[in-house]
Design an enzyme around this catalytic site. Sequence first.
Site, PDB file in Angstrom:
ATOM      1  N   GLU A  79      52.913  42.268  66.258  1.00  0.00           N
ATOM      2  CA  GLU A  79      52.899  43.263  67.320  1.00  0.00           C
ATOM      3  C   GLU A  79      51.772  44.213  67.472  1.00  0.00           C
ATOM      4  O   GLU A  79      51.269  44.609  68.174  1.00  0.00           O
ATOM      5  CB  GLU A  79      54.118  43.005  68.495  1.00  0.00           C
ATOM      6  CG  GLU A  79      54.536  41.600  68.762  1.00  0.00           C
ATOM      7  CD  GLU A  79      53.695  40.710  69.913  1.00  0.00           C
ATOM      8  OE1 GLU A  79      52.889  41.317  70.604  1.00  0.00           O
ATOM      9  OE2 GLU A  79      53.806  40.038  70.417  1.00  0.00           O
TER      10      GLU A  79
ATOM     11  N   GLU B 197      49.917  43.720  85.271  1.00  0.00           N
ATOM     12  CA  GLU B 197      49.121  42.715  84.923  1.00  0.00           C
ATOM     13  C   GLU B 197      48.343  42.442  85.782  1.00  0.00           C
ATOM     14  O   GLU B 197      47.801  40.864  86.035  1.00  0.00           O
ATOM     15  CB  GLU B 197      50.646  41.623  83.835  1.00  0.00           C
ATOM     16  CG  GLU B 197      49.601  41.167  82.735  1.00  0.00           C
ATOM     17  CD  GLU B 197      50.279  40.152  82.082  1.00  0.00           C
ATOM     18  OE1 GLU B 197      51.162  40.467  81.830  1.00  0.00           O
ATOM     19  OE2 GLU B 197      50.330  39.160  82.141  1.00  0.00           O
TER      20      GLU B 197
ATOM     21  N   HIS C 166      58.246  34.201  66.718  1.00  0.00           N
ATOM     22  CA  HIS C 166      57.232  34.667  67.836  1.00  0.00           C
ATOM     23  C   HIS C 166      55.899  35.395  66.861  1.00  0.00           C
ATOM     24  O   HIS C 166      55.057  34.673  67.343  1.00  0.00           O
ATOM     25  CB  HIS C 166      57.476  35.563  68.735  1.00  0.00           C
ATOM     26  CG  HIS C 166      56.893  36.155  70.443  1.00  0.00           C
ATOM     27  ND1 HIS C 166      56.427  35.453  71.460  1.00  0.00           N
ATOM     28  CD2 HIS C 166      56.058  37.061  69.561  1.00  0.00           C
ATOM     29  CE1 HIS C 166      55.213  36.033  71.818  1.00  0.00           C
ATOM     30  NE2 HIS C 166      55.532  37.038  71.333  1.00  0.00           N
TER      31      HIS C 166
ATOM     32  N   ARG D 220      70.830  44.075  94.548  1.00  0.00           N
ATOM     33  CA  ARG D 220      69.096  44.179  95.407  1.00  0.00           C
ATOM     34  C   ARG D 220      68.877  45.697  93.339  1.00  0.00           C
ATOM     35  O   ARG D 220      68.239  46.147  93.802  1.00  0.00           O
ATOM     36  CB  ARG D 220      69.256  44.656  96.064  1.00  0.00           C
ATOM     37  CG  ARG D 220      69.767  43.817  97.201  1.00  0.00           C
ATOM     38  CD  ARG D 220      69.454  44.080  99.125  1.00  0.00           C
ATOM     39  NE  ARG D 220      69.534  43.134  99.614  1.00  0.00           N
ATOM     40  CZ  ARG D 220      70.800  42.827 100.348  1.00  0.00           C
ATOM     41  NH1 ARG D 220      71.324  43.792 100.576  1.00  0.00           N
ATOM     42  NH2 ARG D 220      70.498  41.867 100.549  1.00  0.00           N
TER      43      ARG D 220
HETATM   44  N1  GLY Z   1      54.694  41.862  76.048  1.00  0.00           N
HETATM   45  C1  GLY Z   1      53.140  41.951  77.142  1.00  0.00           C
HETATM   46  C2  GLY Z   1      53.671  42.688  77.897  1.00  0.00           C
HETATM   47  O1  GLY Z   1      54.260  43.370  78.649  1.00  0.00           O
HETATM   48  O2  GLY Z   1      53.140  42.670  78.765  1.00  0.00           O
END
Ligand code: GLY
Length: 341
Positions: free
Chosen positions: A178, A227, A255, A114
């Site tokens: 990136e 997010e 990528h 866990r």
């Molecule tokens: N690589 C996108 C994020 O970490 O949200």
Amino acid sequence: MAKLHLNLGENSYDVIIGKNLLNSANKYFNLNRKVLIVTDDGVPTEYSEAISKQCKTSKIVSLKSGEGSKSVDGLSKLYQAMIQMEMDRTDCIVAVGGGVVGDLAGFVASSYMRGIDFYNVPTTLLSQVDSSIGGKTAINFGGVKNIVGAFYQPKCVLVDTDTLKTLPQRQISNGLAEAVKMSLTSDKILFEKLEKLSYDEILNDLESIITASLKIKQYVVEQDEKEAGLRKILNFGHTFGHAIEAQTEMQGMFHGECVALGMLPMSSVSVRERLVPVLKKLNLPVSCQIDIDEALNFVCHDKKCANGFVNAIFVDKIGEFEIKKLSISDFCGLIKGYFAN
Ligand code: GLY
């Protein structure tokens, strides 16, 4: 050397960025316990051995490099090693490698008993500027990327820029894509730096480029760890980028190369005029021969596409962004319109 502190309440942690850090990992990580070190066969063995030497008890598990290891098989190998070592909840995992190793090891750490402590030592530029922080962990399943996973923050991240010395140039460009992405949505000054410096000057300034990129990610993740909103901007160029990546899997496009292409249709004409020369300088593609319809078919099945809509990130001015909810057909029309020209 730079130190960032990600402020995430009880999940807060430090990110240390600098040279020759591997040999003093125990200054930042508690290695005085059982440690499973996860790496892959594309990472120089001396990196994981350097960590191992500093541990009380350790085992190095080296996986086959590539997305294939982010699988139930990969998970199983690591759980078995941990059970064999009789690791308990007070022990820890250290990931030494790129995004695949970090995503898999992080997910194992989130689920073994866990949840046990997880440390990350990213050794590719792509993972150093992005995936090593923020707590996204996952494996692929049923042909869908990152479909099984968890948000699970590391206890500390060590970004040793010396590990980049062994990285092929194409991998450096892969990571720089990136950094360009972060600068376009959030940091005009970083973009101007990438615009002004020659390629060689950029290579000599990676530590500050990594730090600037991670500061953007730090801000975003601190505002929106799971997010729900703002963190979506880290997906700038990724919706179509992922589609190109899936479609060109056999040709082995990286990528960052796919993200470079994915950012172009989402940028205004004036941004694109400045973005294209930067991408070219970084040896990233600005056009490609792919079947757009087939790639767009993938977008419809992407997990980021909810109920026929995508959250599209647009950059009309460098350093600023707009998130718009677009229907799949509008999104596809926009992409086709760009690549048709
Ligand atoms: N690589 C996108 C994020 O970490 O949200």
